[in-house]
Design an enzyme around this catalytic site. Structure first.
Site, PDB file in Angstrom:
ATOM      1  N   ARG A  12       0.839  -1.201   0.000  1.00 31.48           N
ATOM      2  CA  ARG A  12       0.000   0.000   0.000  1.00 31.48           C
ATOM      3  C   ARG A  12       0.877   1.256   0.000  1.00 31.48           C
ATOM      4  NH1 ARG A  12      -0.406   4.641   2.704  1.00 31.48           N
ATOM      5  NH2 ARG A  12       0.014   3.546   4.654  1.00 31.48           N
ATOM      6  N   ASP A  13       1.536   1.544   1.117  1.00 33.92           N
ATOM      7  CA  ASP A  13       2.319   2.786   1.224  1.00 33.92           C
ATOM      8  C   ASP A  13       3.444   2.777   0.191  1.00 33.92           C
ATOM      9  OD1 ASP A  13       3.228   5.199   2.170  1.00 33.92           O
ATOM     10  OD2 ASP A  13       3.399   4.576   4.254  1.00 33.92           O
ATOM     11  N   HIS A 212       5.557   4.599  12.601  1.00 30.72           N
ATOM     12  CA  HIS A 212       5.541   4.527  11.138  1.00 30.72           C
ATOM     13  C   HIS A 212       6.568   5.542  10.628  1.00 30.72           C
ATOM     14  CE1 HIS A 212       3.138   4.121   7.277  1.00 30.72           C
ATOM     15  NE2 HIS A 212       3.689   5.301   7.062  1.00 30.72           N
ATOM     16  N   HIS A 214       9.103   6.991   7.845  1.00 30.74           N
ATOM     17  CA  HIS A 214       9.681   7.053   6.501  1.00 30.74           C
ATOM     18  C   HIS A 214      11.161   7.376   6.691  1.00 30.74           C
ATOM     19  CE1 HIS A 214       6.079   6.764   3.850  1.00 30.74           C
ATOM     20  NE2 HIS A 214       5.497   6.967   5.024  1.00 30.74           N
ATOM     21  N   CYS A 245       4.557   9.044   0.072  1.00 29.92           N
ATOM     22  CA  CYS A 245       3.170   9.494   0.090  1.00 29.92           C
ATOM     23  C   CYS A 245       2.965  10.465  -1.072  1.00 29.92           C
ATOM     24  CB  CYS A 245       2.831  10.186   1.412  1.00 29.92           C
ATOM     25  SG  CYS A 245       1.150  10.850   1.408  1.00 29.92           S
ATOM     26  N   ASN A 254       9.055   4.125   3.134  1.00 30.24           N
ATOM     27  CA  ASN A 254       9.075   3.688   4.539  1.00 30.24           C
ATOM     28  C   ASN A 254      10.451   3.079   4.830  1.00 30.24           C
ATOM     29  OD1 ASN A 254       6.189   2.911   3.349  1.00 30.24           O
ATOM     30  ND2 ASN A 254       5.977   3.599   5.441  1.00 30.24           N
TER      31      ASN A 254
HETATM   32  P1  HMG Z   1     -13.007  14.152  -2.662  1.00 32.90           P
HETATM   33  O1  HMG Z   1     -12.772  14.464  -4.102  1.00 32.90           O
HETATM   34  O2  HMG Z   1     -12.963  15.274  -1.671  1.00 32.90           O
HETATM   35  O3  HMG Z   1     -14.354  13.321  -2.462  1.00 32.90           O
HETATM   36  O4  HMG Z   1     -11.935  13.033  -2.243  1.00 32.90           O
HETATM   37  P2  HMG Z   1     -15.855  13.733  -2.564  1.00 32.90           P
HETATM   38  O5  HMG Z   1     -16.518  13.211  -1.363  1.00 32.90           O
HETATM   39  O6  HMG Z   1     -15.989  15.188  -2.905  1.00 32.90           O
HETATM   40  O7  HMG Z   1     -16.329  12.886  -3.846  1.00 32.90           O
HETATM   41  C1  HMG Z   1     -15.825  13.133  -5.148  1.00 32.90           C
HETATM   42  C2  HMG Z   1     -15.925  11.848  -5.976  1.00 32.90           C
HETATM   43  O8  HMG Z   1     -15.051  10.864  -5.420  1.00 32.90           O
HETATM   44  C3  HMG Z   1     -17.325  11.228  -5.931  1.00 32.90           C
HETATM   45  O9  HMG Z   1     -17.507  10.586  -7.188  1.00 32.90           O
HETATM   46  C4  HMG Z   1     -17.228  10.189  -4.864  1.00 32.90           C
HETATM   47  O10 HMG Z   1     -18.119   9.112  -5.012  1.00 32.90           O
HETATM   48  C5  HMG Z   1     -15.800   9.695  -5.052  1.00 32.90           C
HETATM   49  P3  HMG Z   1     -18.427  11.240  -8.332  1.00 32.90           P
HETATM   50  O11 HMG Z   1     -19.749  11.460  -7.666  1.00 32.90           O
HETATM   51  O12 HMG Z   1     -17.735  12.538  -8.699  1.00 32.90           O
HETATM   52  O13 HMG Z   1     -18.398  10.211  -9.402  1.00 32.90           O
HETATM   53  N1  HMG Z   1     -15.252   9.126  -3.815  1.00 32.90           N
HETATM   54  C6  HMG Z   1     -14.558   7.982  -3.784  1.00 32.90           C
HETATM   55  N2  HMG Z   1     -14.156   7.114  -4.730  1.00 32.90           N
HETATM   56  C7  HMG Z   1     -13.472   6.040  -4.344  1.00 32.90           C
HETATM   57  N3  HMG Z   1     -13.125   5.803  -3.050  1.00 32.90           N
HETATM   58  C8  HMG Z   1     -13.483   6.637  -2.077  1.00 32.90           C
HETATM   59  C9  HMG Z   1     -14.231   7.789  -2.422  1.00 32.90           C
HETATM   60  N4  HMG Z   1     -14.733   8.816  -1.700  1.00 32.90           N
HETATM   61  C10 HMG Z   1     -15.360   9.616  -2.562  1.00 32.90           C
HETATM   62  N5  HMG Z   1     -13.134   6.384  -0.815  1.00 32.90           N
HETATM   63  C11 HMG Z   1     -10.971  11.334  -0.891  1.00 32.90           C
HETATM   64  C12 HMG Z   1     -11.852  12.562  -0.916  1.00 32.90           C
HETATM   65  C13 HMG Z   1     -10.666  11.000   0.551  1.00 32.90           C
HETATM   66  C14 HMG Z   1     -11.677  10.194  -1.573  1.00 32.90           C
HETATM   67  C15 HMG Z   1      -9.675  11.660  -1.671  1.00 32.90           C
HETATM   68  O14 HMG Z   1      -9.110  12.793  -1.114  1.00 32.90           O
HETATM   69  C16 HMG Z   1      -8.675  10.529  -1.671  1.00 32.90           C
HETATM   70  O15 HMG Z   1      -8.894   9.462  -2.212  1.00 32.90           O
HETATM   71  N6  HMG Z   1      -7.501  10.765  -1.104  1.00 32.90           N
HETATM   72  C17 HMG Z   1      -6.485   9.721  -1.107  1.00 32.90           C
HETATM   73  C18 HMG Z   1      -5.488  10.001  -0.115  1.00 32.90           C
HETATM   74  C19 HMG Z   1      -4.473   8.893  -0.076  1.00 32.90           C
HETATM   75  O16 HMG Z   1      -4.715   7.741  -0.397  1.00 32.90           O
HETATM   76  N7  HMG Z   1      -3.261   9.299   0.378  1.00 32.90           N
HETATM   77  C20 HMG Z   1      -2.195   8.380   0.561  1.00 32.90           C
HETATM   78  C21 HMG Z   1      -2.427   7.523   1.778  1.00 32.90           C
HETATM   79  S1  HMG Z   1      -2.148   8.332   3.333  1.00 32.90           S
HETATM   80  C22 HMG Z   1      -0.488   8.098   3.662  1.00 32.90           C
HETATM   81  O17 HMG Z   1       0.242   7.639   2.813  1.00 32.90           O
HETATM   82  C23 HMG Z   1       0.026   8.389   5.040  1.00 32.90           C
HETATM   83  C24 HMG Z   1       0.265   7.134   5.872  1.00 32.90           C
HETATM   84  O18 HMG Z   1       1.142   6.237   5.225  1.00 32.90           O
HETATM   85  C25 HMG Z   1       0.846   7.516   7.250  1.00 32.90           C
HETATM   86  C26 HMG Z   1       2.073   8.419   7.179  1.00 32.90           C
HETATM   87  O19 HMG Z   1       3.014   8.127   6.435  1.00 32.90           O
HETATM   88  O20 HMG Z   1       2.055   9.422   7.910  1.00 32.90           O
HETATM   89  C27 HMG Z   1      -1.054   6.391   6.138  1.00 32.90           C
HETATM   90 MG    MG Z   2       3.294   6.418   5.203  1.00 30.83          MG
END
Ligand code: HMG
Ligand code: MG
Length: 308
Positions: A12-13, A212, A214, A245, A254
């Site tokens: 995933r990450d 966690h 990186h 990320c 990571n």
């Molecule tokens: P948004 O555009 O604000 O969502 O995204 P919305 O609610 O306005 O909806 C817009 C469209 O997206 C709609 O579709 C929704 O249905 C759809 P439409 O009506 O236009 O056809 N939608 C979705 N589709 C699929 N899956 C969903 C979903 N939700 C709404 N869950 C959202 C908001 C959260 C979805 C977006 O910002 C997003 O996907 N962000 C991804 C962030 C991400 O994955 N980041 C990387 C992971 S975090 C990380 O790496 C940190 C970590 O490792 C810890 C660390 O290192 O600190 C965990």
């Molecule tokens: Mg991370």
């Protein structure tokens, strides 16, 4: 001898930030190889928007296939705890539809990163998480919590320790079983880790915490050592040090699973992972993503003489 849990987040990450997007079969093969090396907890995908993170598209099919294979006699996935990221109720519904029983919500300790990563404020994210937790309780799903940018934010600079402690308490109150403390951009040092982790241990206890790191600036292993000294026994890592990320500039991968396991085993900790079996996965992955991985042990191999 003390046991340490490694949460493998490479599928995933790691993969979410690679230029090459791997197909489902290759992602699945990766997860199975990790399981075959003794990794017992694997985060394999994310129910996020494919517009935002194309590398994680198809996670629903991936999860369904992994869960079904896990049932097979002789499958390396048997008994392996498989989890996936969920940002909001829509993602949680997609997760529930696959039958997965373990998800992770992800919050941010800085407002700017909350906005950049999940397009809402910290307060708004907690409204969504409350709903996700209700759905999880109704369906007997366990939920882990992440908190990002706990040691500093590329957009805001220092993140006050009090803010991190407050949000960790809020995540604990929501009912997540564990909170993974993210150094999202690999900025922390051991003195800072010791100071913050001591406060977090006071707030929620060491058994509710994971770290966690990186490894952007080479301090991750030192930070793990500082965390071990505070009683932490769960660490997230990625095979080879894959990834980063997509919404945190300059965040590299990571800390590498091989490097963490090498250090821990040398110190007498048990992880259940067979280091010799991890190294060929590193070589295999190098071909798939078409570049060498940063893991030091992955590059150097195992020493002929193991340190006493
Ligand atoms: P948004 O555009 O604000 O969502 O995204 P919305 O609610 O306005 O909806 C817009 C469209 O997206 C709609 O579709 C929704 O249905 C759809 P439409 O009506 O236009 O056809 N939608 C979705 N589709 C699929 N899956 C969903 C979903 N939700 C709404 N869950 C959202 C908001 C959260 C979805 C977006 O910002 C997003 O996907 N962000 C991804 C962030 C991400 O994955 N980041 C990387 C992971 S975090 C990380 O790496 C940190 C970590 O490792 C810890 C660390 O290192 O600190 C965990
Ligand atoms: Mg991370």
């Amino acid at each position: 001898m003390s046991k340490v849990t490694i949460v493998e987040v490479g599928p995933r990450d790691g993969l979410q930030n690679e230029k090459v997007t791997l197909d489902r079969q290759t992602r699945l093969e990766f997860v199975e190889q990790l399981a075959g090396a003794g990794v017992r907890t694997i985060e394999l995908g994310a129910f996020v928007s494919p517009q935002w993170v194309p590398q994680m598209a198809g996670s629903a099919e991936l999860v369904k296939e992994a869960l079904s294979r896990r049932e097979g006699a002789g499958s390396p996935l048997r008994g392996v705890d498989l989890s996936a990221l969920v940002p909001n109720p829509r993602g949680m519904q997609d997760a529930l539809d696959t039958g997965i029983k373990h998800v992770a919500i992800f919050a941010s300790a800085s407002e700017s990163f909350a906005k950049k990563n999940i397009n809402c404020t910290i307060e708004e994210s907690f409204v969504r998480f409350r709903k996700v937790m209700e759905m999880a309780r109704a369906n007997d799903v366990k939920v882990r919590g992440y908190l990002s940018m706990c040691f500093g934010c590329p957009f805001e600079g220092n993140v006050p320790e009090g803010q991190v402690v407050r949000l960790v308490k809020r995540l604990a109150e929501l009912g997540v079983y564990e909170i993974s403390i993210g150094d999202t951009i690999g900025i922390a040092n051991p003195a800072q880790v010791r100071r913050l982790v001591a406060k977090l241990v006071d707030a929620v206890g060491p058994e509710r915490l994971a770290m966690h790191f990186h490894d952007t600036r080479g301090t991750a292993l030192a930070n793990i050592l500082a965390s071990l000294e505070q009683g932490i026994r769960v660490f997230d890592s990625s095979l080879g040090g894959l990834g980063g990320c997509p919404y945190a500039p300059a965040a590299t991968g990571n800390v590498a699973t091989e490097d963490v396991v090498y250090m821990l085993h040398g110190m007498g900790f048990k992880t259940g992972i067979d280091l010799e079996k991890l190294l060929p996965i590193n070589k295999w992955m190098t071909e798939k993503i078409q570049h060498e991985l940063p893991s030091r042990v992955g590059r150097a191999g195992l020493p002929k003489i193991l340190p006493l």
